[in-house]
Motif scaffolding. Structure first.
Motif, PDB file in Angstrom:
ATOM      1  N   SER A  86       0.822  -1.205   0.000  1.00 21.08           N
ATOM      2  CA  SER A  86       0.000   0.000   0.000  1.00 21.08           C
ATOM      3  C   SER A  86       0.859   1.259   0.000  1.00 21.08           C
ATOM      4  O   SER A  86       0.330   2.372  -0.060  1.00 21.08           O
ATOM      5  CB  SER A  86      -0.922   0.010   1.232  1.00 21.08           C
ATOM      6  OG  SER A  86      -0.156  -0.044   2.425  1.00 21.08           O
ATOM      7  N   ARG A 105      -6.980  -8.811  -4.077  1.00 22.95           N
ATOM      8  CA  ARG A 105      -8.361  -9.276  -3.925  1.00 22.95           C
ATOM      9  C   ARG A 105      -8.656 -10.418  -4.891  1.00 22.95           C
ATOM     10  O   ARG A 105      -9.384 -11.359  -4.552  1.00 22.95           O
ATOM     11  CB  ARG A 105      -9.315  -8.106  -4.141  1.00 22.95           C
ATOM     12  CG  ARG A 105      -9.319  -7.112  -2.986  1.00 22.95           C
ATOM     13  CD  ARG A 105      -9.994  -5.805  -3.350  1.00 22.95           C
ATOM     14  NE  ARG A 105     -10.169  -4.953  -2.176  1.00 22.95           N
ATOM     15  CZ  ARG A 105     -10.461  -3.654  -2.227  1.00 22.95           C
ATOM     16  NH1 ARG A 105     -10.609  -3.057  -3.413  1.00 22.95           N
ATOM     17  NH2 ARG A 105     -10.599  -2.963  -1.120  1.00 22.95           N
ATOM     18  N   LEU A 121      -4.261  -5.556   4.829  1.00 21.38           N
ATOM     19  CA  LEU A 121      -5.574  -5.505   4.190  1.00 21.38           C
ATOM     20  C   LEU A 121      -6.435  -6.609   4.786  1.00 21.38           C
ATOM     21  O   LEU A 121      -6.480  -7.736   4.288  1.00 21.38           O
ATOM     22  CB  LEU A 121      -5.441  -5.689   2.672  1.00 21.38           C
ATOM     23  CG  LEU A 121      -6.713  -5.526   1.850  1.00 21.38           C
ATOM     24  CD1 LEU A 121      -7.274  -4.118   1.962  1.00 21.38           C
ATOM     25  CD2 LEU A 121      -6.447  -5.857   0.382  1.00 21.38           C
ATOM     26  N   LEU A 122      -7.098  -6.299   5.888  1.00 25.29           N
ATOM     27  CA  LEU A 122      -7.883  -7.293   6.605  1.00 25.29           C
ATOM     28  C   LEU A 122      -9.178  -7.587   5.860  1.00 25.29           C
ATOM     29  O   LEU A 122      -9.843  -6.682   5.364  1.00 25.29           O
ATOM     30  CB  LEU A 122      -8.193  -6.803   8.006  1.00 25.29           C
ATOM     31  CG  LEU A 122      -6.997  -6.504   8.906  1.00 25.29           C
ATOM     32  CD1 LEU A 122      -7.473  -5.955  10.249  1.00 25.29           C
ATOM     33  CD2 LEU A 122      -6.148  -7.747   9.105  1.00 25.29           C
ATOM     34  N   GLU A 132     -11.919  -8.440   7.142  1.00 19.50           N
ATOM     35  CA  GLU A 132     -13.016  -7.833   7.893  1.00 19.50           C
ATOM     36  C   GLU A 132     -13.212  -6.358   7.547  1.00 19.50           C
ATOM     37  O   GLU A 132     -14.301  -5.800   7.753  1.00 19.50           O
ATOM     38  CB  GLU A 132     -12.767  -7.967   9.400  1.00 19.50           C
ATOM     39  CG  GLU A 132     -12.771  -9.393   9.911  1.00 19.50           C
ATOM     40  CD  GLU A 132     -11.467 -10.137   9.591  1.00 19.50           C
ATOM     41  OE1 GLU A 132     -10.499  -9.483   9.132  1.00 19.50           O
ATOM     42  OE2 GLU A 132     -11.428 -11.362   9.791  1.00 19.50           O
ATOM     43  N   ALA A 133     -12.155  -5.715   7.041  1.00 21.47           N
ATOM     44  CA  ALA A 133     -12.236  -4.290   6.699  1.00 21.47           C
ATOM     45  C   ALA A 133     -12.650  -4.058   5.252  1.00 21.47           C
ATOM     46  O   ALA A 133     -12.832  -2.911   4.835  1.00 21.47           O
ATOM     47  CB  ALA A 133     -10.888  -3.623   6.957  1.00 21.47           C
ATOM     48  N   GLU A 134     -12.811  -5.122   4.499  1.00 23.59           N
ATOM     49  CA  GLU A 134     -13.190  -5.002   3.102  1.00 23.59           C
ATOM     50  C   GLU A 134     -14.663  -4.601   2.964  1.00 23.59           C
ATOM     51  O   GLU A 134     -15.479  -4.867   3.861  1.00 23.59           O
ATOM     52  CB  GLU A 134     -12.953  -6.327   2.381  1.00 23.59           C
ATOM     53  CG  GLU A 134     -11.485  -6.684   2.182  1.00 23.59           C
ATOM     54  CD  GLU A 134     -10.885  -5.913   1.036  1.00 23.59           C
ATOM     55  OE1 GLU A 134     -10.688  -4.687   1.193  1.00 23.59           O
ATOM     56  OE2 GLU A 134     -10.614  -6.529  -0.003  1.00 23.59           O
ATOM     57  N   PRO A 135     -15.033  -3.984   1.837  1.00 17.98           N
ATOM     58  CA  PRO A 135     -16.441  -3.666   1.596  1.00 17.98           C
ATOM     59  C   PRO A 135     -17.314  -4.923   1.655  1.00 17.98           C
ATOM     60  O   PRO A 135     -16.869  -6.017   1.306  1.00 17.98           O
ATOM     61  CB  PRO A 135     -16.435  -3.066   0.185  1.00 17.98           C
ATOM     62  CG  PRO A 135     -15.049  -2.521   0.021  1.00 17.98           C
ATOM     63  CD  PRO A 135     -14.161  -3.471   0.768  1.00 17.98           C
ATOM     64  N   ARG A 136     -18.530  -4.735   2.065  1.00 19.58           N
ATOM     65  CA  ARG A 136     -19.441  -5.873   2.243  1.00 19.58           C
ATOM     66  C   ARG A 136     -19.612  -6.671   0.954  1.00 19.58           C
ATOM     67  O   ARG A 136     -19.694  -7.900   0.980  1.00 19.58           O
ATOM     68  CB  ARG A 136     -20.810  -5.366   2.723  1.00 19.58           C
ATOM     69  CG  ARG A 136     -21.817  -6.475   3.013  1.00 19.58           C
ATOM     70  CD  ARG A 136     -23.133  -5.893   3.466  1.00 19.58           C
ATOM     71  NE  ARG A 136     -22.979  -5.083   4.665  1.00 19.58           N
ATOM     72  CZ  ARG A 136     -23.961  -4.364   5.204  1.00 19.58           C
ATOM     73  NH1 ARG A 136     -25.169  -4.350   4.628  1.00 19.58           N
ATOM     74  NH2 ARG A 136     -23.750  -3.666   6.295  1.00 19.58           N
ATOM     75  N   ARG A 192     -16.692  -9.062   0.556  1.00 20.43           N
ATOM     76  CA  ARG A 192     -16.779 -10.181   1.496  1.00 20.43           C
ATOM     77  C   ARG A 192     -17.853 -11.159   1.041  1.00 20.43           C
ATOM     78  O   ARG A 192     -17.705 -12.378   1.182  1.00 20.43           O
ATOM     79  CB  ARG A 192     -17.064  -9.665   2.903  1.00 20.43           C
ATOM     80  CG  ARG A 192     -15.835  -9.029   3.558  1.00 20.43           C
ATOM     81  CD  ARG A 192     -16.123  -8.563   4.976  1.00 20.43           C
ATOM     82  NE  ARG A 192     -16.754  -7.252   4.977  1.00 20.43           N
ATOM     83  CZ  ARG A 192     -17.832  -6.931   5.680  1.00 20.43           C
ATOM     84  NH1 ARG A 192     -18.447  -7.840   6.422  1.00 20.43           N
ATOM     85  NH2 ARG A 192     -18.325  -5.701   5.652  1.00 20.43           N
TER      86      ARG A 192
END
Length: 259
Positions: A122, A133, A235-236, A238-242, A245
């Protein structure tokens, strides 16, 4: 992911690109039967006159099902190219992998995916998370795979032919396009490459003579993990956009790899 798999028919995604054309030729040299997924048949006929072509578009999932049918393996060298818009990278770099996985309909081909040496970074200007991703999608799908993260295309001299495979996301350097293509195809044919993610650069020296040994020095990705074995934390999931996920869960469910 240690099972042996006979590879003959290989679907080449991104086949008319600068890496894809080399990958098609590498597949032919190794006795494989490449099948090129292309949008423009006339252009592809000029670039790949002796290769089986199948028309399709990574952004059109319905067009991919016929192309994938019967493929023992898939080589993915596609990309959004010079289009740096985030939506283009999302649609092509990431969306292309998503659509391929959804089109498999129960098939389990071996996959070689080309991403980027900066997939986990990043701190690099212009780097985006979409390649990483796309890697996560592939791991979520549970397919036998190898993920290759090449350095700067052609930023090497003619005598820099020794391949350096690293893990951990800190590598930097250049690599010739034909070397990337050869590594992708060799990964399909070498058991030691299964389930591994690595950065790829070249330094001064000779071509590799023992690919099993070269791949064998690498650590395998951890079973069930969405990230490469030594990838830096940052880049967790859980922190990604819904929506992203949800894509991961859909692919896990589709492939029967939930949990």
């Amino acid at each position: 992911m240690s099972q042996k798999q006979n590879i003959t028919d290989v679907l080449m995604v991104g086949a008319t690109g600068s890496i894809g054309q080399f990958a098609v030729r590498a597949a032919q040299r190794h006795g494989l039967r490449p099948r090129a997924l292309v949008r423009d048949l006339r252009r592809a006929e000029r670039l790949l006159p002796d290769v089986e072509l199948v028309q399709g578009d990574l952004e059109d999932p319905a067009s991919l099902q016929y192309a994938i049918r019967g493929a023992d393996a898939i080589v993915l060298t596609h990309g959004s190219g010079g289009d740096s818009r985030s939506d283009a990278r999302a649609r092509v770099d990431y969306g292309g992998v998503l659509n391929i996985l959804q089109a498999l309909d129960g098939a389990r081909p071996r996959v070689a995916l080309m991403t980027s040496i900066y997939a986990t970074r990043s701190d690099i200007p212009g780097a985006t998370p979409w390649k990483r991703r796309s890697e996560r999608l592939l791991r979520a799908g549970g397919l036998p795979h190898t993920i290759v993260r090449p350095g700067w295309f052609d930023h090497v001299g003619p005598t820099q032919r020794r391949l350096v495979l690293e893990q951990g996301g800190t590598a930097d350097g250049g690599i010739a396009r034909d070397q990337i293509a050869e590594t992708l195809v060799r990964s399909l044919l070498t058991d030691n490459a299964l389930g591994k993610t690595f950065e790829l650069i070249a330094t001064e020296g000779d071509e590799p003579s023992d690919w099993a040994e070269l791949f064998g020095t690498l650590k395998s990705d951890e079973s069930g993990s969405l990230d490469g074995v030594l990838d830096p934390v940052g880049l967790l999931v859980e922190a990604e956009p819904r929506t992203l996920r949800a894509d991961l869960e859909a692919i896990r469910s589709l492939r029967g790899t939930s949990g």
